[in-house]
Enzyme design. Sequence first.
Site, short mmCIF file in Angstrom:
data_model
loop_
_atom_site.label_atom_id
_atom_site.label_comp_id
_atom_site.label_asym_id
_atom_site.label_seq_id
_atom_site.Cartn_x
_atom_site.Cartn_y
_atom_site.Cartn_z
N ASP A 282 -4.23 -5.35 -0.46
CA ASP A 282 -4.12 -3.91 -0.60
C ASP A 282 -2.68 -3.50 -0.80
O ASP A 282 -1.76 -4.27 -0.56
CB ASP A 282 -4.60 -3.23 0.68
CG ASP A 282 -6.10 -3.30 0.81
OD1 ASP A 282 -6.77 -3.40 -0.21
OD2 ASP A 282 -6.59 -3.24 1.96
N LYS B 268 -4.08 0.88 -4.43
CA LYS B 268 -3.67 1.95 -5.33
C LYS B 268 -2.22 1.73 -5.76
O LYS B 268 -1.36 1.54 -4.93
CB LYS B 268 -3.75 3.28 -4.60
CG LYS B 268 -4.75 4.24 -5.21
CD LYS B 268 -4.75 5.55 -4.48
CE LYS B 268 -5.55 5.48 -3.19
NZ LYS B 268 -5.74 6.75 -2.51
N MET C 204 -5.12 8.26 9.40
CA MET C 204 -5.50 9.02 8.20
C MET C 204 -5.61 10.50 8.50
O MET C 204 -6.49 11.19 7.99
CB MET C 204 -6.85 8.50 7.65
CG MET C 204 -6.80 7.06 7.21
SD MET C 204 -8.39 6.46 6.62
CE MET C 204 -9.19 6.04 8.15
N1 SAH Z 1 -6.61 -1.05 9.38
C1 SAH Z 1 -5.42 -0.25 9.47
C2 SAH Z 1 -5.70 1.22 9.30
C3 SAH Z 1 -6.21 1.56 7.93
S1 SAH Z 1 -6.45 3.29 7.70
C4 SAH Z 1 -4.74 -0.54 10.81
O1 SAH Z 1 -5.33 -1.17 11.69
O2 SAH Z 1 -3.57 -0.14 10.97
C5 SAH Z 1 -4.90 3.77 7.03
C6 SAH Z 1 -4.14 4.59 8.04
O3 SAH Z 1 -3.48 3.73 8.94
C7 SAH Z 1 -3.06 5.46 7.46
O4 SAH Z 1 -3.56 6.68 6.97
C8 SAH Z 1 -2.16 5.68 8.66
O5 SAH Z 1 -2.72 6.66 9.51
C9 SAH Z 1 -2.30 4.35 9.38
N2 SAH Z 1 -1.17 3.46 9.07
C10 SAH Z 1 -1.20 2.28 8.43
N3 SAH Z 1 0.02 1.72 8.42
C11 SAH Z 1 0.84 2.56 9.06
C12 SAH Z 1 2.22 2.54 9.39
N4 SAH Z 1 3.02 1.53 9.05
N5 SAH Z 1 2.73 3.57 10.09
C13 SAH Z 1 1.97 4.61 10.45
N6 SAH Z 1 0.66 4.68 10.16
C14 SAH Z 1 0.09 3.67 9.49
#
Ligand code: SAH
Length: 491
Positions: free
Chosen positions: A35, A57, A171
């Site tokens: 991704d 994306k 999100m």
């Molecule tokens: N599976 C991922 C989450 C996917 S949903 C996990 O466990 O982290 C995607 C969301 O994750 C984003 O909209 C944001 O809210 C959060 N996210 C992912 N990476 C991030 C980061 N480095 N800092 C802050 N939020 C993050």
Amino acid sequence: MMGNVILVGAGPGDPGLLTEKGRQALEQAQVVVYDRLVSPEILALIPPPAERINVGKEAGHHPVPQERINEILLEKAREGKRVVRLKGGDPFLFGRGGEELELLCQNKIPFQVVPGVTSALAAPAYAGIPVTHRDFCSSVHIVTGHAKAGAPLRIDFEALCRTGGTLVFLMGLGTLPRICHGLLEAGMDPETPAAVVEQGTLPRQRKVISTLTELPSEATAARIQSPAVIVVGKVCSLSDKFDWFDALPLKGKDIIVTRPADRSGTLCQSLRALGASVTAYPCIRTVPREDCPQLEEAIAGLDRFRWLVFTSPAGPEIFFRRLRKSGRDARALAGLKLAAIGPKTAAQLERFGLQADLVPEVFDSAHLARAMDKVDGPVLLCRASRGSDALPEIFTKNGIPFQDIPCYDTVYEAPEDAPVGELLKRKVLVTFTSASTVRGFVESLPGADLSNVLGCCIGPQTAEEAKKFGIAVTVAREATMESLLECIKGA
Ligand code: SAH
């Protein structure tokens, strides 16, 4: 043979937060489907022959639809490949990991899951927020703030309030005002501490610590953007006290590391551990000369020489490969004294059971030349083509016979996937560990404006080279990595 799929969590961004098991899976992968948001350092672990498929994306492009991703995983596994499906954070936490396994399951494709460090816990941790604390709460709840366009948020705010626990929303940036409003309506104290953490665990991490009432406007004022996590709960009040990440000495600094690809690992790691945003820029490469009759001749007549000199860690490796080819080993050096330009080069000699007789106090050619100004010749120089003139000059001046053999070439090239053009628009530090790294950097960026660059140089000769190209410099006190790190901290 039947292939398989390993669903791997890549962690939240800091490449050091990839798990050991995730790294092993990547190193053995034949296909990696990944991704957006997976860091370049983690992608660099993928073995070069493996196929890489980016389904995330890209700016201006649509992501690959979920059904198609599921099919790609199935197709590749059916081809018999070891497939890794690499996802940000933890693959099962709002990562559609479950959906991707359905089709594999139906088709009896073997699969495994390697959990990852989730941003829901790691971003708060890097912002100094412990998600639970016995004085404040006894639970933590991870909630999606995502809503389909135009549709209402489907969150039971009253239920969340009743838990009294810390709330983490993923999100949720787009719906932040609605989330805060929902919690207030459900009766939560308007003064409840609340935070957003943008780009959590990455060098560009930023945070806003506020209250439930003020958070939406303060996040807007700070222009917080995705990806970000939202944290609501009293634990947010600890953020300033436990602010370890923002307090790191190089936090927020952009640093380009220009060492050769095979030798940039530890410097990059040390700089990252100090909070810097590091871009590895391997713009020089050492290529041993395939045919080197001069070296072969010198090796055949080694007894003629009194000294053998190496001016980079690449030297001993190349010399001994030739020696072995000629059917001889380290005993052929019995009558020779050995000089090494610095400790890294001396360490390479140790690999062959040899100790350097001479390492200059300062590790550059000028000091090596000064340290050798009265030696008994003849001297054999085993080094790069286009090397420094310091040694030949001193030997000529003092009438010491020598032979200068170019055993390898330093090739300058622009690394493909390290776009530094953007970085040069702001103030940026660039590490130079030899004059050739300076030339490699400059030659790989023809016509670039280098006025924002501060060159952090290992020694005076390197600094002289940088100045020739109009680069502002700061110089390490001693020519060692430790000293270079100190110099960068002070820059
Ligand atoms: N599976 C991922 C989450 C996917 S949903 C996990 O466990 O982290 C995607 C969301 O994750 C984003 O909209 C944001 O809210 C959060 N996210 C992912 N990476 C991030 C980061 N480095 N800092 C802050 N939020 C993050």
